[in-house]
Design a protein around this motif. Structure first.
Motif, PDB file in Angstrom:
ATOM      1  N   ALA A   1       4.314  -1.341   8.327  1.00 60.82           N
ATOM      2  CA  ALA A   1       3.831  -0.792   7.057  1.00 60.82           C
ATOM      3  C   ALA A   1       2.670   0.169   7.321  1.00 60.82           C
ATOM      4  O   ALA A   1       1.882  -0.011   8.257  1.00 60.82           O
ATOM      5  CB  ALA A   1       3.384  -1.915   6.126  1.00 60.82           C
TER       6      ALA A   1
ATOM      7  N   SER B   1       5.400  -0.933   0.246  1.00 57.47           N
ATOM      8  CA  SER B   1       5.395  -0.446   1.630  1.00 57.47           C
ATOM      9  C   SER B   1       6.707   0.234   1.996  1.00 57.47           C
ATOM     10  O   SER B   1       6.765   0.970   2.997  1.00 57.47           O
ATOM     11  CB  SER B   1       5.100  -1.597   2.601  1.00 57.47           C
ATOM     12  OG  SER B   1       6.178  -2.511   2.641  1.00 57.47           O
TER      13      SER B   1
ATOM     14  N   VAL C   1      -1.126   2.771   0.179  1.00 57.74           N
ATOM     15  CA  VAL C   1       0.147   2.342   0.758  1.00 57.74           C
ATOM     16  C   VAL C   1       1.103   3.530   0.777  1.00 57.74           C
ATOM     17  O   VAL C   1       1.539   4.010  -0.274  1.00 57.74           O
ATOM     18  CB  VAL C   1       0.772   1.182  -0.059  1.00 57.74           C
ATOM     19  CG1 VAL C   1       2.010   0.653   0.645  1.00 57.74           C
ATOM     20  CG2 VAL C   1      -0.246   0.066  -0.276  1.00 57.74           C
TER      21      VAL C   1
ATOM     22  N   ILE D   1      -0.518   1.173   5.740  1.00 61.26           N
ATOM     23  CA  ILE D   1      -1.487   0.769   4.723  1.00 61.26           C
ATOM     24  C   ILE D   1      -2.892   0.990   5.256  1.00 61.26           C
ATOM     25  O   ILE D   1      -3.217   0.572   6.372  1.00 61.26           O
ATOM     26  CB  ILE D   1      -1.317  -0.723   4.333  1.00 61.26           C
ATOM     27  CG1 ILE D   1       0.126  -1.004   3.903  1.00 61.26           C
ATOM     28  CG2 ILE D   1      -2.294  -1.111   3.228  1.00 61.26           C
ATOM     29  CD1 ILE D   1       0.422  -2.480   3.698  1.00 61.26           C
TER      30      ILE D   1
END
Length: 416
Positions: free
Chosen positions: A342, A314, A353, A344
């Motif tokens: 993050a 990440s 990611v 994602i």
């Protein structure tokens, strides 16, 4: 409830000693049900799961006491045929007592197991193996019962190389009459350690570590002394921690062969790794590049390191793809990492990611053991403070994570 407070830390630097393997010691403790005589187990990790298994085998009828990192277990003739429900529901690995009790007593009754909610882990393959050995199986109201006048060796093919089924069937076959051939068996190092332990007690197991294990039944097993292998998942977790903080950490008491998948991926990500006899030096000062990861049974990349690896990716440069093939519900850490900033996106069993420049601390929840570890690692690099709740999951699988990280420079503390 206790929680971990993690602050952005300097690059980790120093030495971490890896504890004995949780995933190795639990089946070994279950296998002690098979033995006559005293067993000494060395380098036992002080973990909640180990304590639950200790209570389990005591309740079944074994004598247990400990001395530092050593555990002494003595088999008796008073083995009970039923495992206590209140312990079985706490620990997935408790189901591993079924094979040894069936082999020793000819009958067993056990509740369906609990453990981390990371996806479907049915016991069908365990029961398929017991049936092939001659047991009759009855299921109902959350319990499984098995009984057999005599177990007999047979050829058994596993539809999937399940670690638990491989271990349970192998233990059941130890006292069976004749030869058992277990095909498409799991190949994990923990299975090799279990086979070595059984052989030290007088079993005749060959092929552990390959997809075909041969077990020749014996009449009885004796006591022995055995040192549990190091925990490869704990080692991998701290390797990732060193890499993502840009630090340099020496990880000691490791089996190099067991760490090849994580070494390969970290090297691909640009992390410098120096391998010595029983230690690995991880140097993340060059930064982290994106890599693609696909979890697979051993010797593939372990599912138990996927959440930690995703935490690292990440903040990596570029876009990574993470594919989870082992457990369908093992992305529970993703919403928590996204709370920390993050980037994602989940598509079925794949996660895209996109590395970001910075994570930001937040209050996050450890949904399971390895998810908790991933959130702690993310907290080490996040701006502002990270508060990790539900840390009882972490205590199930890591011996003094807080202390080990503190000694290499992490800013972490545990509070009520």
């Amino acid at each position: 409830m206790r929680r971990l407070i993690v602050e952005k830390s300097p690059p980790l630097h120093g030495i971490i000693n890896v504890s004995g393997s949780k995933n190795a010691v639990l089946p070994i403790m279950a296998a002690c049900i098979l033995a006559n005589g005293e067993i000494k187990l060395e380098d036992i990790p002080k973990l909640e799961d180990v304590l639950v298994m200790e209570r389990m085998i005591k309740a079944i009828g074994l004598e247990v006491h400990e001395d530092g990192k050593n555990l002494y277990i003595k088999g008796t003739e008073n083995i009970k045929c039923e495992a206590p429900y209140d312990l079985v529901r706490m620990l997935r690995a408790s189901f591993l007592v079924m094979g040894p009790i069936l082999a020793r007593k000819g009958k067993v009754r056990i509740a369906l197991p609990g453990g981390c909610n990371i996806g479907s882990r049915p016991v069908d393959l365990h029961l398929k193996g017991f049936r092939a050995l001659g047991a009759e199986i009855d299921m109902g109201h959350g319990y499984v019962e098995a009984h057999a006048q005599a177990l007999r060796g047979n050829k058994i093919y596993l539809d999937f190389p399940s670690v638990g089924a491989t271990e349970n069937i192998m233990m059941a076959a130890i006292l069976a009459k004749g030869v058992t051939i277990l095909e498409n068996a799991a190949e994990e190092p923990e299975i090799v350690d279990l086979a070595n332990f059984l052989n030290e007690m007088g079993a005749k197991v060959v092929g552990a570590g390959t997809d075909c294990i041969r077990i020749e039944g014996v009449e009885w097993l004796k006591g022995t002394s055995h040192t549990v292998i190091p925990d490869r998942i704990e080692a991998g977790t701290y390797m990732i921690a060193a890499a993502m903080t840009g630090g340099r950490v020496v990880i000691r008491n490791v089996e190099i062969e067991h760490l090849k998948p994580i070494v390969a991926k970290l090297t691909e990500a640009g992390v410098a790794i120096d391998i010595n006899e029983n230690e690995i030096v991880v140097d993340g000062r060059r930064g982290i590049r994106h890599v693609d990861v696909k979890t697979l049974p051993y010797p593939g990349f372990p599912t138990d390191l996927q959440p930690q690896m995703m935490a690292m990716l990440s903040i990596a440069q570029g876009t990574s793809i993470v594919i989870e093939t082992v457990f369908e519900n093992r992305f529970q850490h993703v919403p928590e990492l996204k709370r920390m900033g993050a980037d994602i996106k989940i598509e079925g069993r794949s996660a895209v990611v996109q590395g970001v420049d910075n994570l930001t601390g937040a209050e996050v929840k450890a949904t399971d053991l390895r998810a908790g570890a991933a959130l702690v690692l993310a907290g080490l690099v996040a701006e502002r403070q990270t508060e990790v709740t539900e840390i009882q999951h972490i205590h199930r699988g890591y011996v003094d994570m807080k202390g080990k990280l503190e000694q290499v420079g992490a800013r972490i503390r545990e509070i009520n």
